[in-house]
Design a protein around this motif. Structure first.
Motif, PDB file in Angstrom:
ATOM      1  N   ILE A 158      25.841 -29.583 -33.884  1.00 31.27           N
ATOM      2  CA  ILE A 158      24.670 -30.345 -34.367  1.00 31.27           C
ATOM      3  C   ILE A 158      25.116 -31.771 -34.655  1.00 31.27           C
ATOM      4  CG2 ILE A 158      22.964 -30.664 -36.214  1.00 31.27           C
ATOM      5  CD1 ILE A 158      23.137 -27.396 -36.413  1.00 31.27           C
ATOM      6  N   ALA A 159      26.171 -31.931 -35.291  1.00 27.62           N
ATOM      7  CA  ALA A 159      26.392 -33.051 -35.563  1.00 27.62           C
ATOM      8  C   ALA A 159      26.825 -34.088 -34.341  1.00 27.62           C
ATOM      9  CB  ALA A 159      27.988 -33.247 -36.277  1.00 27.62           C
ATOM     10  N   LEU A 160      27.640 -33.583 -33.437  1.00 25.74           N
ATOM     11  CA  LEU A 160      27.593 -34.505 -32.077  1.00 25.74           C
ATOM     12  C   LEU A 160      26.378 -34.339 -31.200  1.00 25.74           C
ATOM     13  CD1 LEU A 160      29.498 -35.801 -30.411  1.00 25.74           C
ATOM     14  CD2 LEU A 160      30.218 -33.738 -29.274  1.00 25.74           C
ATOM     15  N   GLY A 161      25.362 -33.338 -31.301  1.00 34.18           N
ATOM     16  CA  GLY A 161      24.182 -33.581 -30.772  1.00 34.18           C
ATOM     17  C   GLY A 161      23.226 -34.733 -31.332  1.00 34.18           C
ATOM     18  N   LEU A 162      23.321 -34.784 -32.775  1.00 33.95           N
ATOM     19  CA  LEU A 162      22.712 -35.908 -33.300  1.00 33.95           C
ATOM     20  C   LEU A 162      23.184 -37.314 -32.925  1.00 33.95           C
ATOM     21  CD1 LEU A 162      22.478 -34.718 -36.826  1.00 33.95           C
ATOM     22  CD2 LEU A 162      20.534 -34.851 -35.254  1.00 33.95           C
ATOM     23  N   VAL A 163      24.585 -37.376 -32.842  1.00 31.17           N
ATOM     24  CA  VAL A 163      25.120 -38.682 -32.236  1.00 31.17           C
ATOM     25  C   VAL A 163      24.766 -39.029 -30.784  1.00 31.17           C
ATOM     26  CG1 VAL A 163      27.193 -40.013 -31.797  1.00 31.17           C
ATOM     27  CG2 VAL A 163      26.915 -38.676 -34.047  1.00 31.17           C
ATOM     28  N   LEU A 164      24.888 -38.142 -29.960  1.00 33.30           N
ATOM     29  CA  LEU A 164      24.562 -38.243 -28.593  1.00 33.30           C
ATOM     30  C   LEU A 164      22.969 -38.518 -28.582  1.00 33.30           C
ATOM     31  CD1 LEU A 164      26.805 -35.590 -27.038  1.00 33.30           C
ATOM     32  CD2 LEU A 164      27.185 -38.022 -27.410  1.00 33.30           C
ATOM     33  N   GLY A 165      22.258 -37.773 -29.493  1.00 32.32           N
ATOM     34  CA  GLY A 165      20.726 -38.138 -28.864  1.00 32.32           C
ATOM     35  C   GLY A 165      20.328 -39.292 -29.524  1.00 32.32           C
ATOM     36  N   LEU A 166      20.946 -40.028 -30.588  1.00 31.45           N
ATOM     37  CA  LEU A 166      20.551 -41.260 -31.009  1.00 31.45           C
ATOM     38  C   LEU A 166      21.289 -42.443 -30.456  1.00 31.45           C
ATOM     39  CD1 LEU A 166      20.554 -40.394 -34.726  1.00 31.45           C
ATOM     40  CD2 LEU A 166      18.731 -40.494 -33.468  1.00 31.45           C
ATOM     41  N   SER A 167      22.389 -42.155 -29.685  1.00 27.49           N
ATOM     42  CA  SER A 167      23.047 -43.322 -29.264  1.00 27.49           C
ATOM     43  C   SER A 167      23.196 -42.991 -27.466  1.00 27.49           C
ATOM     44  CB  SER A 167      24.449 -43.341 -29.694  1.00 27.49           C
ATOM     45  OG  SER A 167      25.279 -44.418 -29.112  1.00 27.49           O
ATOM     46  N   ARG A 168      22.409 -43.933 -26.895  1.00 27.33           N
ATOM     47  CA  ARG A 168      22.437 -43.654 -25.314  1.00 27.33           C
ATOM     48  C   ARG A 168      23.943 -43.951 -24.822  1.00 27.33           C
ATOM     49  NH1 ARG A 168      18.039 -46.806 -22.260  1.00 27.33           N
ATOM     50  NH2 ARG A 168      16.795 -45.388 -23.505  1.00 27.33           N
ATOM     51  N   ARG A 169      24.632 -44.876 -25.676  1.00 28.96           N
ATOM     52  CA  ARG A 169      25.924 -45.438 -25.027  1.00 28.96           C
ATOM     53  C   ARG A 169      26.826 -44.302 -25.171  1.00 28.96           C
ATOM     54  NH1 ARG A 169      28.415 -50.822 -27.196  1.00 28.96           N
ATOM     55  NH2 ARG A 169      26.708 -51.565 -25.909  1.00 28.96           N
ATOM     56  N   ALA A 170      26.717 -43.507 -26.620  1.00 31.95           N
ATOM     57  CA  ALA A 170      27.460 -42.296 -26.783  1.00 31.95           C
ATOM     58  C   ALA A 170      27.368 -41.372 -25.705  1.00 31.95           C
ATOM     59  CB  ALA A 170      27.353 -41.848 -28.207  1.00 31.95           C
ATOM     60  N   ALA A 171      26.055 -41.116 -25.314  1.00 28.30           N
ATOM     61  CA  ALA A 171      25.636 -40.060 -24.347  1.00 28.30           C
ATOM     62  C   ALA A 171      26.234 -40.313 -23.013  1.00 28.30           C
ATOM     63  CB  ALA A 171      24.178 -39.799 -24.366  1.00 28.30           C
ATOM     64  N   GLN A 172      26.336 -41.635 -22.626  1.00 26.09           N
ATOM     65  CA  GLN A 172      26.759 -41.837 -21.394  1.00 26.09           C
ATOM     66  C   GLN A 172      28.108 -41.588 -21.469  1.00 26.09           C
ATOM     67  OE1 GLN A 172      25.564 -45.901 -20.863  1.00 26.09           O
ATOM     68  NE2 GLN A 172      23.412 -45.246 -20.133  1.00 26.09           N
ATOM     69  N   LEU A 173      28.983 -42.076 -22.599  1.00 22.95           N
ATOM     70  CA  LEU A 173      30.576 -41.858 -22.579  1.00 22.95           C
ATOM     71  C   LEU A 173      30.962 -40.446 -22.641  1.00 22.95           C
ATOM     72  CD1 LEU A 173      31.231 -44.609 -25.264  1.00 22.95           C
ATOM     73  CD2 LEU A 173      31.854 -44.561 -22.601  1.00 22.95           C
ATOM     74  N   GLY A 174      30.142 -39.546 -23.303  1.00 21.48           N
ATOM     75  CA  GLY A 174      30.406 -38.244 -23.202  1.00 21.48           C
ATOM     76  C   GLY A 174      30.100 -37.054 -22.295  1.00 21.48           C
ATOM     77  N   SER A 175      29.228 -37.828 -21.495  1.00 26.73           N
ATOM     78  CA  SER A 175      28.449 -36.872 -20.235  1.00 26.73           C
ATOM     79  C   SER A 175      29.668 -36.193 -19.473  1.00 26.73           C
ATOM     80  CB  SER A 175      27.418 -37.681 -19.549  1.00 26.73           C
ATOM     81  OG  SER A 175      28.114 -38.712 -18.758  1.00 26.73           O
ATOM     82  N   LEU A 176      30.470 -36.804 -18.952  1.00 23.57           N
ATOM     83  CA  LEU A 176      31.510 -36.310 -18.112  1.00 23.57           C
ATOM     84  C   LEU A 176      32.321 -35.315 -18.920  1.00 23.57           C
ATOM     85  CD1 LEU A 176      32.828 -36.097 -15.034  1.00 23.57           C
ATOM     86  CD2 LEU A 176      34.287 -38.219 -16.139  1.00 23.57           C
ATOM     87  N   SER A 177      32.821 -35.348 -19.831  1.00 28.92           N
ATOM     88  CA  SER A 177      33.465 -34.485 -20.459  1.00 28.92           C
ATOM     89  C   SER A 177      32.680 -33.346 -20.948  1.00 28.92           C
ATOM     90  CB  SER A 177      34.209 -34.943 -21.814  1.00 28.92           C
ATOM     91  OG  SER A 177      35.095 -36.383 -21.661  1.00 28.92           O
ATOM     92  N   ILE A 178      31.492 -33.416 -21.503  1.00 26.45           N
ATOM     93  CA  ILE A 178      30.548 -32.314 -21.467  1.00 26.45           C
ATOM     94  C   ILE A 178      30.354 -31.431 -20.402  1.00 26.45           C
ATOM     95  CG2 ILE A 178      28.306 -31.361 -22.514  1.00 26.45           C
ATOM     96  CD1 ILE A 178      28.281 -34.019 -23.990  1.00 26.45           C
ATOM     97  N   GLU A 179      30.013 -31.841 -19.240  1.00 25.62           N
ATOM     98  CA  GLU A 179      29.574 -31.501 -18.007  1.00 25.62           C
ATOM     99  C   GLU A 179      30.835 -30.778 -17.412  1.00 25.62           C
ATOM    100  OE1 GLU A 179      26.654 -30.548 -17.252  1.00 25.62           O
ATOM    101  OE2 GLU A 179      26.001 -31.671 -18.656  1.00 25.62           O
ATOM    102  N   VAL A 180      31.926 -31.159 -17.637  1.00 25.75           N
ATOM    103  CA  VAL A 180      33.180 -30.439 -17.259  1.00 25.75           C
ATOM    104  C   VAL A 180      33.521 -29.185 -18.128  1.00 25.75           C
ATOM    105  CG1 VAL A 180      35.668 -30.678 -16.872  1.00 25.75           C
ATOM    106  CG2 VAL A 180      34.217 -32.606 -16.086  1.00 25.75           C
TER     107      VAL A 180
END
Length: 256
Positions: free
Chosen positions: A80-102
Motif C-alpha cells: 500500500i505504501a509503495l502503491g501510494l507513492v507510485l500512484g501519486l508520482s509519475r516519475r517514481a512509477a516510471q523508475l520502478g516499472s521495469l523492476s516491478i514487471e520483472v
C-alpha cells in the motif's frame, strides 16, 4: 414473510447439499467395490470431530492463520505504501516499472528453496513467502486506484497546502477505500492459499502439513476433513473482510 426469508436463506445451501449427498453415495459405492482411496463426508465429519477434540485442529489452524495474517500485514503495509507513492508520482512509477514487471511474475512457491536456505523451517520462512506473494497484487491494485482518483481532489489538496501525509490520509485513502478493500480481500485469499501451499511443500506445521500427513498415513477421511475445514476457514475470513469493509466505509462516510 418468515417462510420467504427461510427459503431465501436455504436456497444457497441446496446445491452444496446435493454435491455432498452425491459424493457420499459415490464414496460408499467405491468402498463397497474395495477402494480405500476415498472416504464419505460422514467419515470426514467424524475425523473432523476427533481432530477438534484432541486439539490438533485448533493448533494447526492457529499456526496457519497467524502466519498468513503476519505475512499479509507485512505485504500489505509495503504494498500500500509503495502503491501510494507510485500512484501519486509519475516519475517514481516510471523508475520502478521495469523492476516491478520483472519481479512480479516470479511464482511465490519458487522462493521456497531460497527461503529455506535463508530462514530454515518455521514461521520466518513461511512469513517471507506469504509477504512476497501478497505484496504484488496490493501494490498494483493500489497504484491503479490512486491513478484513477479525480484530479480535482488532488488539486484541492495542493491549494489547501496539505502535507504529503495529510494528503494521503485525508484525500487519497478515503477516495480509494472500496478498491483498497478489494485488494485486501484478494490479498487475504492469496495469503491463505500460499501459506497452505508452503506447509504442504516444505514447512512441517499448520493445516497444509496436517493434510499431507493424513494423505501419507492413508487416512482419506482425515485428509478430506482438513480440505473441507480449509475451505470453511477461507469462507469465514472473506466474510469477515466484507463486514470490516462495510464498517470502515461507513465510518469514513463512503457508505450511508
Amino acid at each position: 414473510m418468515t417462510e420467504r426469508r427461510l427459503l431465501r436463506w436455504l436456497r444457497p445451501w441446496v446445491f452444496p447439499a446435493l454435491l455432498v449427498g452425491a459424493f457420499e453415495w459415490y464414496a460408499r459405492r467405491a468402498a463397497a467395490l474395495g477402494s480405500d482411496a476415498l472416504a464419505p463426508p460422514s467419515a470426514a465429519a467424524r475425523a473432523f470431530m476427533g481432530a477438534a477434540l484432541d486439539g490438533s485442529l485448533w493448533q494447526a489452524t492457529g499456526f496457519t492463520l497467524g502466519t498468513a495474517a503476519l505475512g499479509l500485514l507485512l505485504g500489505a503495509v509495503l504494498g500500500i505504501a509503495l502503491g501510494l507513492v507510485l500512484g501519486l508520482s509519475r516519475r517514481a512509477a516510471q523508475l520502478g516499472s521495469l523492476s516491478i514487471e520483472v519481479l512480479r511474475p516470479v511464482p511465490s512457491v519458487a522462493l521456497i528453496p531460497l527461503a529455506m536456505l535463508t530462514f530454515g523451517f518455521g514461521v520466518r520462512m513461511e512469513l517471507a513467502i506469504v509477504a512476497f506473494a501478497t505484496f504484488w497484487p496490493l501494490l498494483v491494485l493500489v497504484q491503479s486506484a490512486v491513478q484513477q482518483i479525480e484530479p480535482r481532489l488532488l488539486e484541492v489538496s495542493r491549494v489547501l497546502g496539505l502535507s504529503a501525509r495529510e494528503r494521503a490520509f485525508k484525500i487519497v485513502l478515503p477516495a480509494i477505500v472500496p478498491r483498497l478493500f478489494v485488494a485486501l480481500r484478494l490479498g487475504v485469499a492469496v495469503a491463505l492459499v500460499v501459506a497452505v501451499t508452503v506447509e504442504i511443500a516444505a514447512n512441517p506445521n499448520g493445516m497444509g502439513y496436517a493434510m499431507m500427513i493424513a494423505q501419507q498415513s492413508f487416512d482419506p477421511a482425515l485428509m478430506l476433513a482438513w480440505l473441507g475445514w480449509i475451505g470453511v476457514v477461507g469462507f469465514a475470513v472473506n466474510a469477515g473482510m466484507v463486514l470490516l469493509q462495510r464498517v470502515v466505509a461507513r465510518r469514513m462516510g463512503v457508505l450511508p
